[in-house]
Design a protein around this motif. Structure first.
Motif, PDB file in Angstrom:
ATOM      1  N   ASP A  12      68.912  76.805  70.047  1.00 19.26           N
ATOM      2  CA  ASP A  12      70.033  76.022  70.799  1.00 19.26           C
ATOM      3  C   ASP A  12      70.738  75.295  69.862  1.00 19.26           C
ATOM      4  OD1 ASP A  12      68.548  73.765  71.054  1.00 19.26           O
ATOM      5  OD2 ASP A  12      67.990  74.244  73.226  1.00 19.26           O
ATOM      6  N   ARG A  13      70.950  74.965  68.792  1.00 15.21           N
ATOM      7  CA  ARG A  13      71.546  74.089  67.557  1.00 15.21           C
ATOM      8  C   ARG A  13      70.674  74.625  66.493  1.00 15.21           C
ATOM      9  NH1 ARG A  13      70.505  68.243  69.080  1.00 15.21           N
ATOM     10  NH2 ARG A  13      72.674  67.586  70.076  1.00 15.21           N
ATOM     11  N   LEU A  14      71.381  74.608  65.264  1.00 15.90           N
ATOM     12  CA  LEU A  14      71.096  74.813  63.985  1.00 15.90           C
ATOM     13  C   LEU A  14      72.322  73.688  63.133  1.00 15.90           C
ATOM     14  CD1 LEU A  14      69.613  76.453  61.822  1.00 15.90           C
ATOM     15  CD2 LEU A  14      71.666  78.039  61.935  1.00 15.90           C
ATOM     16  N   HIS A  15      71.482  73.201  62.241  1.00 14.97           N
ATOM     17  CA  HIS A  15      72.357  72.319  61.416  1.00 14.97           C
ATOM     18  C   HIS A  15      71.839  72.539  59.904  1.00 14.97           C
ATOM     19  CE1 HIS A  15      72.287  68.580  64.613  1.00 14.97           C
ATOM     20  NE2 HIS A  15      70.599  69.830  65.016  1.00 14.97           N
ATOM     21  N   LEU A  16      72.853  72.756  59.012  1.00 15.53           N
ATOM     22  CA  LEU A  16      72.962  73.431  57.992  1.00 15.53           C
ATOM     23  C   LEU A  16      73.796  72.332  57.228  1.00 15.53           C
ATOM     24  CD1 LEU A  16      71.810  75.502  55.669  1.00 15.53           C
ATOM     25  CD2 LEU A  16      75.124  75.572  56.208  1.00 15.53           C
ATOM     26  N   ALA A  17      72.399  71.907  56.220  1.00 14.86           N
ATOM     27  CA  ALA A  17      72.815  70.922  54.766  1.00 14.86           C
ATOM     28  C   ALA A  17      73.950  71.361  54.461  1.00 14.86           C
ATOM     29  CB  ALA A  17      71.958  70.326  54.345  1.00 14.86           C
ATOM     30  N   ALA A  18      75.117  70.347  53.989  1.00 15.74           N
ATOM     31  CA  ALA A  18      76.606  71.104  52.666  1.00 15.74           C
ATOM     32  C   ALA A  18      75.626  71.494  52.168  1.00 15.74           C
ATOM     33  CB  ALA A  18      77.259  68.956  52.512  1.00 15.74           C
ATOM     34  N   SER A  19      74.880  71.293  51.428  1.00 14.56           N
ATOM     35  CA  SER A  19      74.595  71.995  50.001  1.00 14.56           C
ATOM     36  C   SER A  19      73.163  72.978  50.206  1.00 14.56           C
ATOM     37  CB  SER A  19      73.213  70.804  49.970  1.00 14.56           C
ATOM     38  OG  SER A  19      72.081  70.818  50.262  1.00 14.56           O
TER      39      SER A  19
END
Length: 158
Positions: free
Chosen positions: A96-103
């Motif tokens: 229900d959530r996916l966080h992707l680093a800016a890198s």
């Protein structure tokens, strides 16, 4: 002289930042989500080797009531034992959530899982190894009332 050096360093920094490879976040998110789809397919097939192959060399699994498994060999055994314990393999999960680093080389997925004996939440950390996403760590925690104890045992817990 100091002003010229500082100006040169600032300009060099701006140029290098502008030349840095841009991350296609949509493509990276899609690739991470594909990992979850592959994991679910391997799990449906009770393919312990397939699941283990999704993990990084030092990847770890930390699941409720089990000792941590570190690395694909331990994770394959971990999964094999899980499938032997629950040959029906009923259960599912979803993000229900996916966080992707800016890198673009690290991602964290949050979601929920459910099976006949339990329900809960999970967090999976993915890292990019070369051009491939791998599971760095997976952890779940039960959110079932009374720890998911069967109905007959819940009277003993009250």
């Amino acid at each position: 002289m100091k002003v010229r050096i500082l100006t040169f360093l600032a300009m060099t920094g701006f140029i290098m930042a502008a030349c840095a490879p841009q991350v296609d976040t949509a493509a990276e998110e899609e690739a991470v989500r594909a990992m979850g789809t592959a994991w679910q397919a391997f799990d449906d097939e009770q393919n312990a080797a397939g699941v283990a192959g999704l993990f990084a060399v030092d990847g770890s699994a930390h699941w409720e009531g089990r000792q941590p498994a570190i690395g694909p060999q331990e994770i394959e055994l971990f999964m094999f034992e899980s499938y032997a314990f629950d040959p029906g393999g009923e259960g599912s999960w979803g993000s229900d959530r996916l966080h992707l680093a800016a890198s673009g080389d690290l991602a964290v997925e949050e979601g929920a899982y459910q099976n006949p004996a339990d329900q809960g939440r999970y967090i999976t950390v993915y890292q990019k190894v070369g051009d491939e996403w791998k599971v760095a760590a997976d952890m779940s925690v039960s959110t079932a009332p009374n720890g998911g104890a069967p109905a007959w045992a819940q009277t003993l817990l009250d």
